[in-house]
Design an enzyme around this catalytic site. Structure first.
Site, PDB file in Angstrom:
ATOM      1  N   LYS A   1       0.700   4.332   6.872  1.00 46.97           N
ATOM      2  CA  LYS A   1       0.075   5.236   5.911  1.00 46.97           C
ATOM      3  C   LYS A   1       0.648   6.645   6.083  1.00 46.97           C
ATOM      4  O   LYS A   1       1.335   6.942   7.046  1.00 46.97           O
ATOM      5  CB  LYS A   1      -1.448   5.289   6.100  1.00 46.97           C
TER       6      LYS A   1
ATOM      7  N   SER B   1       0.812  -1.221   0.000  1.00 50.35           N
ATOM      8  CA  SER B   1       0.000   0.000   0.000  1.00 50.35           C
ATOM      9  C   SER B   1       0.844   1.269   0.000  1.00 50.35           C
ATOM     10  O   SER B   1       0.361   2.338  -0.376  1.00 50.35           O
ATOM     11  CB  SER B   1      -0.951   0.013   1.204  1.00 50.35           C
TER      12      SER B   1
END
Length: 215
Positions: free
Chosen positions: A170, A133
């Site tokens: 993230k 990701s």
């Protein structure tokens, strides 16, 4: 700024983009691959030339030991550690069980002795990255992310957060009514977290990256 050759400017700009994007500089191999050099040694030659011109600082023996000099708007940069500092012993965190502290003994698979010059600031632990990701920030599956424990982070920093039963890596951005956890891969969706959500807890910020096989 000191006058640079066109190629030196490309290297300098690449380093700056990498720090702005991920919070840490690229390795010699990454510079070579991005700019089409024949080998990491070619990247090293350009880095040494930039250091001689006083626009970067290099830490000996550290693949990511690069700091830009004379740049006032680089919030993710820290002072490079001085040569000769003792190695850090850092726990490697594997899978994290729901509801338990990230540094609980059962989560620690082993310890690594690491050169402080690998990191932009002193980390507290290494976290093994799972998934892609954050691929476009240069963080790949199997990499070891160096994490400094924090309870607060700035917009744009790469963070480690607990989200429900999961731990995720993230980029943090504040939005009206909450925060957004941004994936650096178009194949993954961003995550919006409402302000005050009991599901979210900040575990730390990224201060370095060790590519699988570098230790």
């Amino acid at each position: 700024m000191t006058k640079l050759t066109a190629r030196q400017q490309q290297v300098f700009d690449l380093i700056r983009r990498a720090i702005e994007r991920s919070g840490f500089p690229p390795t010699r191999a990454e510079i070579a691959a991005e700019l089409g050099f024949s080998s990491p040694n070619a990247a090293e030659e350009h880095l040494r030339a930039l250091a001689r011109k006083g626009v970067i600082e290099l830490a000996a023996g550290a693949s990511r030991g690069i700091r830009l000099l004379g740049i006032d708007d680089m919030p993710h940069q820290f002072t490079l550690p001085h040569a000769g500092l003792m190695q850090l012993s850092l726990p490697l965190v594997g899978r994290v069980a729901a509801g338990s502290p990230i540094l609980a003994q059962e989560h620690i698979s082993q310890h690594y002795a690491c050169d402080p010059a690998l990191f932009t600031s002193k980390p507290d632990y290494l976290l093994k990255v799972r998934g892609l990701s954050m691929r476009d920030a240069g963080i790949l599956d199997g990499d070891l992310l160096a994490v400094q424990k924090r309870t607060e982070a700035k917009d744009g920093q790469i963070i480690v957060a607990r989200l429900g039963d999961d731990v995720t890596v993230k980029r943090l951005m504040r939005r009206p009514g909450g925060i957004e956890l941004i994936a650096e891969n178009p194949d993954y969706e961003n995550i919006f977290v409402k302000a005050g959500s009991a599901e979210f807890a900040l575990e730390g910020i990224a201060v370095g990256l060790i590519r699988s096989g570098e230790l």
